[in-house]
Scaffold this motif. Structure first.
Motif, mmCIF file in Angstrom:
data_model
loop_
_atom_site.group_PDB
_atom_site.id
_atom_site.type_symbol
_atom_site.label_atom_id
_atom_site.label_comp_id
_atom_site.label_asym_id
_atom_site.label_seq_id
_atom_site.Cartn_x
_atom_site.Cartn_y
_atom_site.Cartn_z
ATOM 1 N N VAL A 107 0.993 -1.110 -0.063
ATOM 2 C CA VAL A 107 0.114 0.151 0.144
ATOM 3 C C VAL A 107 0.985 1.275 0.112
ATOM 4 C CG1 VAL A 107 -1.639 1.222 1.337
ATOM 5 C CG2 VAL A 107 -1.912 -1.255 1.254
ATOM 6 N N ALA A 108 1.758 1.330 0.857
ATOM 7 C CA ALA A 108 2.495 2.401 1.151
ATOM 8 C C ALA A 108 3.848 2.136 1.910
ATOM 9 C CB ALA A 108 1.800 3.605 1.722
ATOM 10 N N THR A 109 4.779 2.926 1.791
ATOM 11 C CA THR A 109 6.276 2.865 2.389
ATOM 12 C C THR A 109 6.630 4.240 3.008
ATOM 13 O OG1 THR A 109 6.948 0.818 1.303
ATOM 14 C CG2 THR A 109 8.566 1.967 2.277
ATOM 15 N N ILE A 110 7.396 4.282 4.254
ATOM 16 C CA ILE A 110 7.989 5.297 4.459
ATOM 17 C C ILE A 110 9.421 5.074 4.780
ATOM 18 C CG2 ILE A 110 7.182 5.337 6.811
ATOM 19 C CD1 ILE A 110 7.066 8.182 6.835
ATOM 20 N N ALA A 111 10.289 5.665 4.190
ATOM 21 C CA ALA A 111 11.698 5.487 4.652
ATOM 22 C C ALA A 111 12.314 6.067 5.675
ATOM 23 C CB ALA A 111 12.304 5.680 3.353
ATOM 24 N N SER A 112 13.520 5.629 6.383
ATOM 25 C CA SER A 112 13.884 6.315 7.471
ATOM 26 C C SER A 112 13.898 7.758 7.275
ATOM 27 C CB SER A 112 15.194 5.677 7.887
ATOM 28 O OG SER A 112 16.272 5.839 6.728
ATOM 29 N N ALA A 113 14.509 8.193 6.153
ATOM 30 C CA ALA A 113 14.451 9.522 5.810
ATOM 31 C C ALA A 113 13.330 10.537 5.906
ATOM 32 C CB ALA A 113 15.451 9.844 4.475
#
Length: 119
Positions: A48-54
């Motif tokens: 669905v969605a991804t959020i990276a560490s940055a």
């Protein structure tokens, strides 16, 4: 490895909104990315969605206009805001964490939370 616990799934009418949460246990290893996946009835699990560490976010093309992934680092919690829900959004929603390369087990999944969109 981290422990992930999703919550916030519910029965909602078409056009409604939900905010899913994923509580993330603390880890000595950094989190490289956090994602939401879903598994709709009769279908394979899909991203669905991804959020990276940055803080960079990516979405499935068809969902970006209606869904928003975010995180509260102070609360160690991942969120998925879902608006204008449709019947075809029905499914089990999972969060996934990828830890940095130093972790012996890099990938962790939660058990999921059920979202049902129905009139």
């Amino acid at each position: 490895q981290v422990q992930l616990v999703e919550s916030g799934g519910a029965l909602v009418s078409p056009g409604g909104s939900l905010r899913l949460s994923c509580a993330i246990s603390r880890s000595p290893f950094a989190v490289s990315s956090l994602s939401w996946f879903r598994q709709r009835p009769g279908m394979q699990r899909e991203l669905v969605a991804t959020i990276a560490s940055a803080g960079f976010t990516t979405y499935a093309d068809s969902l970006e206009a209606r869904f928003k992934i975010s995180q509260d680092i102070t609360k160690n919690t991942l969120y998925l805001q879902m608006n204008n829900l449709k019947v075809e959004d029905t499914g089990v929603y999972y969060c996934k964490a990828i830890l940095d390369s130093a972790a012996p087990i890099r990938e962790s999944w939660g058990r999921g939370t059920q979202v049902t969109v129905s009139a």
